[in-house]
Motif scaffolding. Structure first.
Motif, PDB file in Angstrom:
ATOM      1  N   ASP A  11       0.817  -1.221   0.000  1.00  0.00           N
ATOM      2  CA  ASP A  11       0.000   0.000   0.000  1.00  0.00           C
ATOM      3  C   ASP A  11       0.852   1.273   0.000  1.00  0.00           C
ATOM      4  O   ASP A  11       0.311   2.382   0.087  1.00  0.00           O
ATOM      5  CB  ASP A  11      -0.917   0.021   1.226  1.00  0.00           C
ATOM      6  CG  ASP A  11      -2.064  -0.984   1.101  1.00  0.00           C
ATOM      7  OD1 ASP A  11      -2.355  -1.409  -0.024  1.00  0.00           O
ATOM      8  OD2 ASP A  11      -2.641  -1.352   2.144  1.00  0.00           O
ATOM      9  N   ALA A  12       2.162   1.128  -0.104  1.00  0.00           N
ATOM     10  CA  ALA A  12       3.042   2.293  -0.128  1.00  0.00           C
ATOM     11  C   ALA A  12       2.731   3.162  -1.352  1.00  0.00           C
ATOM     12  O   ALA A  12       2.391   2.657  -2.433  1.00  0.00           O
ATOM     13  CB  ALA A  12       4.497   1.849  -0.162  1.00  0.00           C
ATOM     14  N   ARG A  13       2.863   4.481  -1.168  1.00  0.00           N
ATOM     15  CA  ARG A  13       2.586   5.421  -2.255  1.00  0.00           C
ATOM     16  C   ARG A  13       3.851   5.616  -3.095  1.00  0.00           C
ATOM     17  O   ARG A  13       4.886   6.049  -2.589  1.00  0.00           O
ATOM     18  CB  ARG A  13       2.104   6.763  -1.699  1.00  0.00           C
ATOM     19  CG  ARG A  13       0.827   6.650  -0.882  1.00  0.00           C
ATOM     20  CD  ARG A  13       0.264   8.032  -0.511  1.00  0.00           C
ATOM     21  NE  ARG A  13      -0.293   8.714  -1.675  1.00  0.00           N
ATOM     22  CZ  ARG A  13       0.275   9.730  -2.293  1.00  0.00           C
ATOM     23  NH1 ARG A  13       1.425  10.216  -1.872  1.00  0.00           N
ATOM     24  NH2 ARG A  13      -0.303  10.307  -3.330  1.00  0.00           N
ATOM     25  N   ILE A  14       3.760   5.295  -4.394  1.00  0.00           N
ATOM     26  CA  ILE A  14       4.915   5.321  -5.291  1.00  0.00           C
ATOM     27  C   ILE A  14       4.636   6.300  -6.427  1.00  0.00           C
ATOM     28  O   ILE A  14       3.544   6.312  -7.001  1.00  0.00           O
ATOM     29  CB  ILE A  14       5.208   3.923  -5.865  1.00  0.00           C
ATOM     30  CG1 ILE A  14       5.463   2.925  -4.725  1.00  0.00           C
ATOM     31  CG2 ILE A  14       6.401   3.966  -6.813  1.00  0.00           C
ATOM     32  CD1 ILE A  14       5.612   1.488  -5.198  1.00  0.00           C
ATOM     33  N   LEU A  15       5.646   7.118  -6.751  1.00  0.00           N
ATOM     34  CA  LEU A  15       5.535   8.059  -7.868  1.00  0.00           C
ATOM     35  C   LEU A  15       6.631   7.767  -8.888  1.00  0.00           C
ATOM     36  O   LEU A  15       7.809   7.670  -8.541  1.00  0.00           O
ATOM     37  CB  LEU A  15       5.675   9.501  -7.374  1.00  0.00           C
ATOM     38  CG  LEU A  15       5.683  10.584  -8.468  1.00  0.00           C
ATOM     39  CD1 LEU A  15       4.329  10.638  -9.191  1.00  0.00           C
ATOM     40  CD2 LEU A  15       6.030  11.954  -7.877  1.00  0.00           C
TER      41      LEU A  15
ATOM     42  N   MET B 120       4.935  -3.161 -14.211  1.00  0.00           N
ATOM     43  CA  MET B 120       5.720  -3.996 -13.311  1.00  0.00           C
ATOM     44  C   MET B 120       5.247  -3.853 -11.869  1.00  0.00           C
ATOM     45  O   MET B 120       5.100  -4.850 -11.139  1.00  0.00           O
ATOM     46  CB  MET B 120       7.198  -3.624 -13.428  1.00  0.00           C
ATOM     47  CG  MET B 120       8.132  -4.441 -12.546  1.00  0.00           C
ATOM     48  SD  MET B 120       8.386  -3.682 -10.912  1.00  0.00           S
ATOM     49  CE  MET B 120       9.225  -2.171 -11.373  1.00  0.00           C
ATOM     50  N   LEU B 121       4.972  -2.623 -11.442  1.00  0.00           N
ATOM     51  CA  LEU B 121       4.558  -2.381 -10.055  1.00  0.00           C
ATOM     52  C   LEU B 121       3.164  -2.946  -9.791  1.00  0.00           C
ATOM     53  O   LEU B 121       2.908  -3.547  -8.743  1.00  0.00           O
ATOM     54  CB  LEU B 121       4.590  -0.882  -9.757  1.00  0.00           C
ATOM     55  CG  LEU B 121       5.990  -0.270  -9.663  1.00  0.00           C
ATOM     56  CD1 LEU B 121       5.908   1.255  -9.645  1.00  0.00           C
ATOM     57  CD2 LEU B 121       6.717  -0.772  -8.424  1.00  0.00           C
ATOM     58  N   HIS B 122       2.248  -2.768 -10.736  1.00  0.00           N
ATOM     59  CA  HIS B 122       0.899  -3.317 -10.551  1.00  0.00           C
ATOM     60  C   HIS B 122       0.947  -4.839 -10.517  1.00  0.00           C
ATOM     61  O   HIS B 122       0.244  -5.478  -9.722  1.00  0.00           O
ATOM     62  CB  HIS B 122      -0.022  -2.839 -11.677  1.00  0.00           C
ATOM     63  CG  HIS B 122      -0.409  -1.398 -11.557  1.00  0.00           C
ATOM     64  ND1 HIS B 122      -0.986  -0.867 -10.417  1.00  0.00           N
ATOM     65  CD2 HIS B 122      -0.312  -0.361 -12.442  1.00  0.00           C
ATOM     66  CE1 HIS B 122      -1.231   0.426 -10.595  1.00  0.00           C
ATOM     67  NE2 HIS B 122      -0.825   0.762 -11.818  1.00  0.00           N
ATOM     68  N   GLU B 123       1.758  -5.414 -11.370  1.00  0.00           N
ATOM     69  CA  GLU B 123       1.900  -6.879 -11.383  1.00  0.00           C
ATOM     70  C   GLU B 123       2.464  -7.393 -10.059  1.00  0.00           C
ATOM     71  O   GLU B 123       2.085  -8.471  -9.580  1.00  0.00           O
ATOM     72  CB  GLU B 123       2.805  -7.302 -12.542  1.00  0.00           C
ATOM     73  CG  GLU B 123       2.977  -8.813 -12.649  1.00  0.00           C
ATOM     74  CD  GLU B 123       3.923  -9.203 -13.769  1.00  0.00           C
ATOM     75  OE1 GLU B 123       4.294 -10.379 -13.832  1.00  0.00           O
ATOM     76  OE2 GLU B 123       4.300  -8.328 -14.581  1.00  0.00           O
ATOM     77  N   ALA B 124       3.352  -6.581  -9.438  1.00  0.00           N
ATOM     78  CA  ALA B 124       3.945  -6.980  -8.154  1.00  0.00           C
ATOM     79  C   ALA B 124       2.978  -6.796  -6.991  1.00  0.00           C
ATOM     80  O   ALA B 124       3.273  -7.231  -5.872  1.00  0.00           O
ATOM     81  CB  ALA B 124       5.217  -6.182  -7.897  1.00  0.00           C
TER      82      ALA B 124
END
Length: 276
Positions: free
Chosen positions: A10-14, A29-33
């Motif tokens: 749930d960390a906020r990534i930009l 890649m991030l959504h898949e992870a």
């Protein structure tokens, strides 16, 4: 302090990159992870305002962008971040010579282009974990400071209540410094003990010593020298004209944070019916 897997995901990534293909690749890649809060921008000049409004847990920052490069973005982020706060930046670069400069500018890690996706995911995982643990530690320290402040206020209030009740229930309340000088008295202690007013600033050895029972005084001074508390110790004093008065005195040592004796405090009462 520990993190759950969901807290990490749930960390906020930009993502900050001027190349749409790179943005799409990293987002996928991030959504898949399993990451649930992924944002992106191709306008580096908006990053500081976005981070200031709602801080990100990790910023994937490309270094080579037109108009405003990654180094300028990091300078802006640092200018809006507390000195002891964590700057959550993972830089993206195709230039090996930029890596050391980026780390010196405040970046926490870097990934190289073209992407090795296994390496990118591992570095993102590690940096997010460090960032969230850093935040947990900051909150823990803040809670400790608040608890210490509250406890200190409670102790001061308790001490004030104790002193007030003592003054009501006894003839006098007193405090002495580490040299045995009276620093605070309440009630008619000076008059009852026959001390001079100067006893508040000068050693008690110099004022009002006549007539005290030497054995009792020696016993009391031995307890003080041993830094021991004393309860209901009787002190007798023969006044001019053969009148003897007795007093019951209790006291406890006071220490500072380094366990150094800083004085005594206590209370006393006159034992009624002691005149002879």
């Amino acid at each position: 302090m520990t993190l759950t897997e969901q807290e990490r995901l749930d960390a906020r990534i930009l993502i900050v990159d001027d190349q749409p293909a790179n943005v799409s690749l990293l987002e996928a890649m991030l959504h898949e992870a399993g990451y649930t809060q992924v944002s992106s921008t191709m306008e580096p000049d908006k990053v500081c305002a976005m981070h200031r409004k709602t801080p990100f847990d990790l910023i994937l920052l490309d270094l080579q962008m037109p108009g405003m490069d990654g180094f300028q973005v990091m300078e802006g982020l640092k200018a809006n971040t507390a000195e002891d706060d964590y700057l959550p930046v993972l830089v993206i670069t195709a230039q090996p010579g930029h890596k050391l400069r980026a780390l010196q500018a405040g970046a926490k890690d870097f990934v190289s282009k073209p992407f090795d996706m296994v390496e990118v995911k591992a570095r993102i995982h590690n940096l997010i974990e460090v960032r969230l643990l850093h935040r947990q530690l900051a909150r823990h320290n803040s809670d400790l400071e608040r608890q210490v402040h509250e406890r200190t206020a409670e102790l001061r209030e308790s001490e004030a209540r104790y002193r007030g009740l003592t003054e009501l229930a006894t003839d006098w309340y007193w405090e002495q410094d580490g040299e045995g000088r009276f620093t605070k008295v309440s009630g008619p202690v000076l008059e009852m003990l026959g001390l001079q007013v100067e006893a508040l600033s000068d050693s008690g050895e110099e004022h009002g010593d006549e007539g005290w029972n030497p054995a009792e005084r020696e016993q009391l001074q031995a307890r003080i020298a041993a830094r021991s508390p004393f309860l209901d110790m009787v002190l007798s004093r023969e006044l001019p004209g053969g009148v003897t008065r007795q007093y019951r005195v209790s006291g406890t040592p006071m220490f500072d944070a380094s366990c150094t004796l800083i004085g005594y405090r206590g209370f006393g009462v006159e034992i009624l019916g002691s005149n002879r």
